[in-house]
Design a protein around this motif. Sequence first.
Motif, PDB file in Angstrom:
ATOM      1  N   GLY A 304       0.798  -1.216   0.000  1.00 26.01           N
ATOM      2  CA  GLY A 304       0.000   0.000   0.000  1.00 26.01           C
ATOM      3  C   GLY A 304       0.833   1.270   0.000  1.00 26.01           C
ATOM      4  O   GLY A 304       0.514   2.235   0.715  1.00 26.01           O
ATOM      5  N   LEU A 305       1.870   1.303  -0.802  1.00 29.83           N
ATOM      6  CA  LEU A 305       2.799   2.436  -0.807  1.00 29.83           C
ATOM      7  C   LEU A 305       2.197   3.628  -1.554  1.00 29.83           C
ATOM      8  O   LEU A 305       1.470   3.471  -2.537  1.00 29.83           O
ATOM      9  CB  LEU A 305       4.117   2.029  -1.469  1.00 29.83           C
ATOM     10  N   THR A 306       2.504   4.826  -1.080  1.00 32.85           N
ATOM     11  CA  THR A 306       2.123   6.074  -1.742  1.00 32.85           C
ATOM     12  C   THR A 306       3.338   7.004  -1.772  1.00 32.85           C
ATOM     13  O   THR A 306       4.306   6.811  -1.026  1.00 32.85           O
ATOM     14  CB  THR A 306       0.969   6.758  -0.994  1.00 32.85           C
ATOM     15  N   ASP A 307       3.253   8.027  -2.613  1.00 34.08           N
ATOM     16  CA  ASP A 307       4.366   8.967  -2.784  1.00 34.08           C
ATOM     17  C   ASP A 307       5.684   8.233  -3.051  1.00 34.08           C
ATOM     18  O   ASP A 307       6.737   8.547  -2.485  1.00 34.08           O
ATOM     19  CB  ASP A 307       4.520   9.884  -1.567  1.00 34.08           C
ATOM     20  N   VAL A 308       5.623   7.252  -3.916  1.00 32.99           N
ATOM     21  CA  VAL A 308       6.784   6.418  -4.215  1.00 32.99           C
ATOM     22  C   VAL A 308       7.725   7.170  -5.166  1.00 32.99           C
ATOM     23  O   VAL A 308       7.278   7.844  -6.099  1.00 32.99           O
ATOM     24  CB  VAL A 308       6.345   5.083  -4.839  1.00 32.99           C
TER      25      VAL A 308
END
Length: 445
Positions: A304-308
């Motif tokens: 659930g990664l964001t701003d990768v």
Amino acid sequence: MMRTRLWERLFSGLSALVIEDVADGGEIVRVSARTRDVPVPCSVCGVVTGRVHGYHGRTVRDVPVDGRQVVVRVRIRRLVCPVLGCTRQTFREKVPGLLERYQRRTTRLTGQLSELVKELCGRASARLARSLAVPVSYASALRLLRRVPVPEVRVPRVIGVDDFALRRRHSYATIIINAETGERIEVLPGREAATLEAWLRGHPGIEAVCRDGSATYAEAVRRVLPDAVQISDRWHLWHNLAEAVRKEVAAHSTCWAKAGPPPEEGRQAATTRERRQQVHALRERGVGLRTHIAEIVGLIDRHGLTDVILVGHSYGGMVITGAGHERRRHVRQVVYLDALFPSPGESAFGLQPVLRDACDAAAALRPEQEAWLIPPFGFETMGLTAADLEWVSARARPMSRATHEEPLPDPVSSRPDHRRRTDGVQNRPSSPALRRPRAGAGPGS
């Protein structure tokens, strides 16, 4: 008397003159001299005369002495011809071997400068001559070079003919050499048959021609010298032989693999077999560019990664571009670290045709069952130390050709917000869309 003898020894090159005085002018040694009082022949009719009509002064430079310039002021006689019907009633006497007409240097100084400019040409010879106390401008040096007579070269029995590039893919020339001594004979403009034919017609007596495989040169020699022997040069013989051997070995690569000695038992052999099994397992699974993109996308989804921030090097640029297309809402920035910078529909081989050719050549020398792999190579050109090179080589693994042959898939939606290249200039594009650099723009523009 002693001073006169000293002058005669110091300025022995001026022995045709009578030295009257030598003055020290600091950086310049000034010599006053005159011609000898002897009869000389008329320059037109050749009648000898010693009758003086007047005098004329000439100033010339001679070879330096003690690192200082030598300037000679010579008094020359104007003589009267005794023949009334001669067209030259008066004439200036000449000093052959020392002074030439319209020259401001002695013959021996001109000879030394000519040898200098033949070796160094214009500006370089002018700089060296200045340090030798014989200052000349580069224009004067070029004039001296143009006056040097071109030596007459005897056409040899065996010549070599080849072409060379003045500007690759634009301008070429033909060089002709003495095949026995390697001495250059002539350089012809272009590499057409007509140019070589014209030269051969003007230089008869050639018995053999050593050339490359050019049909143009072969036809020119055949027309002009039908009886001459045409010989293939040594380099092309070795080159053609090496190419033939390489193709023959590549055609029987599977036979060489079967005929080779069995692998040695031990830890290294077991590791090699294990890696081989892993590689062939990947081949059966069809590992390619889409597989690598799916792995990055799956990692983002699982955690659930964001701003990768995706960072790719070399081939990794293909992978991070595809992953950025797939998960644009999760990717904040894409950084290309000396990496490929593709657009949809482009492959790694399409962006690097040189790499594709190198891989094809390497595949031709490996067994058929391993031709689908790209072996790791090129680490020697990366400027690594011996220790780092050994560390990288031990951990490098071959890749599937499909990773470089598959084109980058089209994005299923709009593109990620930003991409950044770090191979020189870092600029953030004003538009949030992924796009290639504009023509003429710098990296990352």
